[in-house]
Write an enzyme that holds these catalytic residues in place. Sequence first.
Site, PDB file in Angstrom:
ATOM      1  N   HIS A 159     -46.150  25.704   1.099  1.00  0.00           N
ATOM      2  CA  HIS A 159     -44.771  25.451   0.670  1.00  0.00           C
ATOM      3  C   HIS A 159     -44.387  26.382  -0.481  1.00  0.00           C
ATOM      4  O   HIS A 159     -43.361  27.072  -0.436  1.00  0.00           O
ATOM      5  CB  HIS A 159     -44.628  23.986   0.252  1.00  0.00           C
ATOM      6  CG  HIS A 159     -43.233  23.585  -0.102  1.00  0.00           C
ATOM      7  ND1 HIS A 159     -42.420  22.865   0.734  1.00  0.00           N
ATOM      8  CD2 HIS A 159     -42.491  23.816  -1.226  1.00  0.00           C
ATOM      9  CE1 HIS A 159     -41.245  22.658   0.148  1.00  0.00           C
ATOM     10  NE2 HIS A 159     -41.267  23.234  -1.040  1.00  0.00           N
ATOM     11  N   GLU A 160     -45.220  26.419  -1.523  1.00  0.00           N
ATOM     12  CA  GLU A 160     -44.912  27.256  -2.687  1.00  0.00           C
ATOM     13  C   GLU A 160     -45.044  28.742  -2.355  1.00  0.00           C
ATOM     14  O   GLU A 160     -44.278  29.572  -2.862  1.00  0.00           O
ATOM     15  CB  GLU A 160     -45.816  26.886  -3.864  1.00  0.00           C
ATOM     16  CG  GLU A 160     -45.654  25.459  -4.354  1.00  0.00           C
ATOM     17  CD  GLU A 160     -44.225  25.107  -4.730  1.00  0.00           C
ATOM     18  OE1 GLU A 160     -43.489  26.016  -5.200  1.00  0.00           O
ATOM     19  OE2 GLU A 160     -43.829  23.944  -4.547  1.00  0.00           O
ATOM     20  N   HIS A 163     -41.751  29.879  -0.840  1.00  0.00           N
ATOM     21  CA  HIS A 163     -40.735  30.177  -1.852  1.00  0.00           C
ATOM     22  C   HIS A 163     -40.986  31.535  -2.496  1.00  0.00           C
ATOM     23  O   HIS A 163     -40.082  32.371  -2.623  1.00  0.00           O
ATOM     24  CB  HIS A 163     -40.749  29.096  -2.943  1.00  0.00           C
ATOM     25  CG  HIS A 163     -40.152  27.794  -2.540  1.00  0.00           C
ATOM     26  ND1 HIS A 163     -38.915  27.672  -1.973  1.00  0.00           N
ATOM     27  CD2 HIS A 163     -40.641  26.518  -2.645  1.00  0.00           C
ATOM     28  CE1 HIS A 163     -38.646  26.390  -1.738  1.00  0.00           C
ATOM     29  NE2 HIS A 163     -39.692  25.671  -2.141  1.00  0.00           N
ATOM     30  N   ASP A 240     -34.708  21.055  -2.499  1.00  0.00           N
ATOM     31  CA  ASP A 240     -34.326  22.395  -2.050  1.00  0.00           C
ATOM     32  C   ASP A 240     -33.110  22.325  -1.140  1.00  0.00           C
ATOM     33  O   ASP A 240     -32.185  23.138  -1.254  1.00  0.00           O
ATOM     34  CB  ASP A 240     -35.489  23.061  -1.303  1.00  0.00           C
ATOM     35  CG  ASP A 240     -36.729  23.214  -2.171  1.00  0.00           C
ATOM     36  OD1 ASP A 240     -36.566  23.360  -3.397  1.00  0.00           O
ATOM     37  OD2 ASP A 240     -37.844  23.188  -1.624  1.00  0.00           O
TER      38      ASP A 240
END
Length: 352
Positions: A159-160, A163, A240
């Site tokens: 997930h990170e 980004h 988000d």
Amino acid sequence: MGRQRGAGLGGGNDEREQTLNQLLTEMDGFEGNTGIIIIAATNRPDVLDAALLRPGRFDRQVVVDRPDYAGRQEILKVHARGKTLAKDVDLDKIARRTPGFTGADLANLLNEAAILAARRNLTEISMDEINDAIDRVLAGPEKKNRVMSEKRKTLVAYHEAGHALIGALMPDYDPVQKISIIPRVGQGGLTWFTPSEDRMESGLYSRSYLQNQMAVALGGRLAEEIVFGEEEVTTGASNDLQQVARVARQMVTRFGMSDRLGPVALGRQNSNIFLGREIASDRDFSDETAAAIDEEVRNLVDQAYRRAKEVLTSNRHILDQLAEMLIEKETVDAEELQEVLATNDLKMAALA
């Protein structure tokens, strides 16, 4: 006490309004009160009664804005007095890493660094403590005692990484500062970006920047979808998605960045004086226009989604490598990210 009179939910001639009326009477300028200067301060000038700001009353206004880079340097020098700093502490680097910080924020930052140094039984404050203090001020304390399963750790890492990778490969966007999957209050992981000093001071954001911002915000959910499948997508991207929807709607209704609707501001914002916040928005457009707004918002989000997905799909090998680094180290800084990008073939994001 200086809030606008006779508006909002309260109404009536209450004690606060009587005090304000008396203050205005004393400041009307017709009495012989020469040599008396009245000074006041507020952090909400937008809700002040107009009579207070007329000539002869509070007619001189001094705006104390957030300090710029040079101002933060000088403020840090003041708050660093009396603190034992290690040789690696560079106030210049700290000032560059803290755009948007107020003087109180900077004082709190150095105090937090001193507390961390004391907890670690150190005799001086190093850059490690200061960097940890910045993260703590911005995102809250770490939950190092929290045990994460391997599945959850892998999911947060992707997930990170999603980004960060999209942010690094988008043209005209803020550089990635740090990626972490260490849990914090209310968050499983974080990706920090270094905001531009010019953008923050001017408040001017281009259409391409806002489109990139939406794509970066969608990167975490897209990484989960690409790696684990649509059935395994989690609720971790809720904030988000709210950010994406807000930016897209502002682009259409406030900034005139819709090709279909053109440079028109739609909807008047109403503020309640006593609550001091927006509580309603007048609709000054038809149902057909409202439907067109919803359609344009959807188009902007879909466009950002497609761009982000193309970047992650084209650079899947880098996404995997970055996620593996996060699983192993839990934190990846800007220099390590640049090394990963420099040693791989990249496909940059296309212009929106």
